[in-house]
Design a protein around this motif. Structure first.
Motif, PDB file in Angstrom:
ATOM      1  N   MET A   1       4.083 -14.061 -27.225  1.00  0.00           N
ATOM      2  CA  MET A   1       3.849 -13.167 -26.117  1.00  0.00           C
ATOM      3  C   MET A   1       3.088 -13.894 -25.007  1.00  0.00           C
ATOM      4  O   MET A   1       3.432 -13.778 -23.846  1.00  0.00           O
ATOM      5  CB  MET A   1       3.068 -11.953 -26.624  1.00  0.00           C
ATOM      6  N   LEU A   2       2.053 -14.642 -25.377  1.00  0.00           N
ATOM      7  CA  LEU A   2       1.270 -15.375 -24.392  1.00  0.00           C
ATOM      8  C   LEU A   2       2.106 -16.471 -23.735  1.00  0.00           C
ATOM      9  O   LEU A   2       2.063 -16.639 -22.513  1.00  0.00           O
ATOM     10  CB  LEU A   2       0.024 -15.978 -25.047  1.00  0.00           C
ATOM     11  N   LEU A   3       2.880 -17.215 -24.537  1.00  0.00           N
ATOM     12  CA  LEU A   3       3.722 -18.267 -23.977  1.00  0.00           C
ATOM     13  C   LEU A   3       4.782 -17.685 -23.046  1.00  0.00           C
ATOM     14  O   LEU A   3       5.137 -18.292 -22.037  1.00  0.00           O
ATOM     15  CB  LEU A   3       4.386 -19.080 -25.085  1.00  0.00           C
ATOM     16  N   ARG A   4       5.286 -16.514 -23.373  1.00  0.00           N
ATOM     17  CA  ARG A   4       6.279 -15.861 -22.513  1.00  0.00           C
ATOM     18  C   ARG A   4       5.675 -15.518 -21.155  1.00  0.00           C
ATOM     19  O   ARG A   4       6.289 -15.756 -20.119  1.00  0.00           O
ATOM     20  CB  ARG A   4       6.775 -14.595 -23.202  1.00  0.00           C
ATOM     21  N   ALA A   5       4.459 -14.990 -21.152  1.00  0.00           N
ATOM     22  CA  ALA A   5       3.791 -14.643 -19.895  1.00  0.00           C
ATOM     23  C   ALA A   5       3.502 -15.891 -19.063  1.00  0.00           C
ATOM     24  O   ALA A   5       3.740 -15.915 -17.851  1.00  0.00           O
ATOM     25  CB  ALA A   5       2.500 -13.877 -20.181  1.00  0.00           C
ATOM     26  N   VAL A   6       3.029 -16.941 -19.711  1.00  0.00           N
ATOM     27  CA  VAL A   6       2.735 -18.188 -18.991  1.00  0.00           C
ATOM     28  C   VAL A   6       4.019 -18.790 -18.435  1.00  0.00           C
ATOM     29  O   VAL A   6       4.047 -19.280 -17.304  1.00  0.00           O
ATOM     30  CB  VAL A   6       1.994 -19.187 -19.916  1.00  0.00           C
ATOM     31  N   SER A   7       5.099 -18.738 -19.203  1.00  0.00           N
ATOM     32  CA  SER A   7       6.377 -19.263 -18.752  1.00  0.00           C
ATOM     33  C   SER A   7       6.858 -18.531 -17.504  1.00  0.00           C
ATOM     34  O   SER A   7       7.321 -19.152 -16.540  1.00  0.00           O
ATOM     35  CB  SER A   7       7.411 -19.127 -19.873  1.00  0.00           C
ATOM     36  N   ARG A   8       6.745 -17.240 -17.505  1.00  0.00           N
ATOM     37  CA  ARG A   8       7.181 -16.462 -16.338  1.00  0.00           C
ATOM     38  C   ARG A   8       6.250 -16.650 -15.143  1.00  0.00           C
ATOM     39  O   ARG A   8       6.692 -16.652 -13.997  1.00  0.00           O
ATOM     40  CB  ARG A   8       7.301 -14.995 -16.711  1.00  0.00           C
TER      41      ARG A   8
END
Length: 145
Positions: A1-8
């Motif tokens: 979830m955190l990596l997804r937010a950082v990626s976006r």
């Protein structure tokens, strides 16, 4: 979830810097912007693009979740795409290398998920993640001790 937010967020940051470049160059050509502003803005845009590439290369290789089907023959691996969306890869359990065959030792915080049939490598963690069924995990990746 955190990596997804950082990626976006990296995509958003890169998009904003790329959108800002044409107006800055236009203002420079009109004589309303200094050389320093053009160099600074261009540097930020190049840095954002480089970081986007680097971060997405890393994020695409980190495993979010792994599931084994009820017959224990297929492993479903979830990871992120370049755009920060979840994608699933299905692979036969017999094609997955054990931790020892992949060249890792059990105590390492980040382990490799490698296959016999392909050269690509994904990464997962038993220290930062959670193993729900130890028996099935050991069937796929080998013993944890």
């Amino acid at each position: 979830m955190l990596l997804r937010a950082v990626s976006r967020l990296k995509l958003l940051q890169t998009g904003i810097t790329v959108v800002l470049l044409p107006p800055v160059y236009y203002m420079y050509l009109q004589g309303d912007a200094s050389d320093l502003l053009v160099v600074y803005t261009t540097g930020i845009a190049l840095f954002a693009g480089t970081m986007l590439y680097t971060a997405s290369h890393f994020f695409r290789r980190v495993v979010g979740m792994m599931y084994v089907d009820s017959a224990q023959t297929t492993l479903r691996v979830s990871h992120l795409t370049f755009w920060g969306k979840r994608t699933d890869v299905y692979m036969p359990v017999s094609d997955v290398m054990t931790v020892g065959d992949a060249g890792d030792s059990i105590g390492e915080p980040i382990l490799k998920l490698k296959r016999y049939s392909r050269a690509d490598t994904l990464y997962f963690s038993t220290r930062f993640g959670r193993v729900v069924d130890r028996h099935i995990f050991e069937k796929v990746f080998g013993t944890l001790t």
